[in-house]
Design a protein around this motif. Structure first.
Motif: not given
Length: 262
Positions: A91, A115, A151, A208-209, A212, A215, A239-240, A242
Motif C-alpha cells: 500500500s 496492493n 479491506w 493486486a487483489a 480492491d 488499488q 481485497n486490500h 489479502s
C-alpha cells in the motif's frame, strides 16, 4: 532496535552473504503486520521497520514526503551497512518502495509492490482527499471502520473479528498527527512515481487483489507496464488486506519471484 535518528527495526540474518529483503508496511500499520509473510523468507536476511510516527519509530517533524520516506529507508540501510536489497512494500509502503527504486536504483536489487495505488481517476482522487480531510479533523477513528469494511471480504470480516480488531487497534494507536502526515503522502504525492524518467529497471513483481478497487488490478497492470519485464499477480476473490486474509495468495507468487535472488 533503533537507529540513532529513531527508526525502529527488526533484523533477522545469519550470514553476510545472505540476500536481503526489506519490508515497508502501509499507513496506520507497523512492522509486525508482515508476520504472515515471514515464513516465505527462508534463505534471506529480513529487515522490517516502522515508518515515522508508526509503531516504535520516532515522530516526524514537518511535512512527510516520498523523498523523505525514501531517505529514511536509505539511512536504515546505511546504518546496517547493507549495500542493496529486494524492497517489498504494501500500500503506502509500495509507493515508498517505488520511489526508493527510482531514487536508489543501484541499491534496489528487486522490487515488489503489493496492493498499492497508481494513477487515480478524478473521482477516486476526490474521494481520497475527502477521507484525508476527515482524518485531519478527527484522526484515524474517522475513517478506520470504513477502511476495515473495504479491506477484507465480508466473510472473513464476519468470521475473524479478533484479527480485524487487532488491525483496528493498531491503526487507532497511531498518533493522529503522524497518521495524517503520512496519509497526505498517500493522497497527494502519487505523481512523483508515475512514469518516472529514467524508468525503474530492476526485476519487479506487482501484486493486486481482485476486489480492491482503491488499488485495483488495472492499476497494477498500468504500474507494471512502466517497468520493463515486470510481472503481475492478481489474488482472486480477495481485497486490500489479502496479505493478512490469505497469506498463501501473496506468499506463493512472492516465493517464486524471490528465487532468482538466492
Amino acid at each position: 532496535m533503533k537507529t540513532p535518528d529513531g527508526t525502529a527495526y527488526d533484523w533477522t540474518g545469519s550470514s553476510p552473504q545472505q540476500p536481503v529483503v526489506v519490508l515497508v508496511h502501509g499507513l496506520g500499520l507497523n512492522r509486525a503486520s508482515w508476520a504472515p509473510q515471514s515464513p516465505g523468507f527462508a534463505g534471506f536476511a529480513r529487515l522490517r521497520y516502522d515508518l515515522p510516527g508508526h509503531g516504535e519509530s520516532a515522530a516526524l517533524d514537518g511535512r512527510a514526503t516520498l523523498p523523505g520516506l525514501s531517505a529514511q529507508l536509505a539511512g536504515l540501510l546505511d546504518h546496517l551497512k547493507i549495500g542493496c536489497a529486494v524492497v517489498i512494500g504494501f500500500s503506502l509502503g509500495g509507493m515508498i518502495a517505488r520511489h526508493f527504486a527510482q531514487s536508489h536504483p543501484h541499491r534496489t536489487q528487486g522490487l515488489v509492490v503489493i496492493n498499492s495505488a497508481h494513477a487515480r481517476s478524478a473521482r477516486a482522487q476526490a474521494n481520497i482527499l475527502l477521507r484525508l480531510a476527515e482524518a485531519q479533523k478527527s484522526g484515524p477513528a474517522a475513517t478506520v471502520e470504513l477502511a476495515l469494511s473495504r479491506w477484507f471480504t465480508p466473510g472473513f470480516y464476519a468470521r475473524n473479528p479478533e484479527i480485524v480488531d487487532a488491525i483496528r487497534q493498531t491503526i487507532l494507536a497511531t498518533d493522529p498527527d503522524q497518521y495524517c502526515r503520512l496519509y497526505r503522502v498517500l493522497a497527494e504525492d502519487m505523481a512523483q512515481i508515475i512514469a518516472p524518467v529514467p524508468p525503474i529497471s530492476c526485476p519487479a513483481l506487482v501484486m493486486a487483489a481482485e476486489l480492491d478497487y482503491g488499488q485495483s488490478p488495472d492499476m497494477a497492470r498500468a504500474m507494471a507496464a512502466e517497468i520493463a519485464g515486470a510481472e503481475v499477480s492478481i489474488a482472486q476473490g480477495l481485497n486490500h488486506m489479502s496479505p493478512t486474509e490469505s497469506p498463501a495468495a501473496i506468499n506463493t507468487p512472492l516465493a517464486v519471484f524471490l528465487r532468482r535472488f538466492r
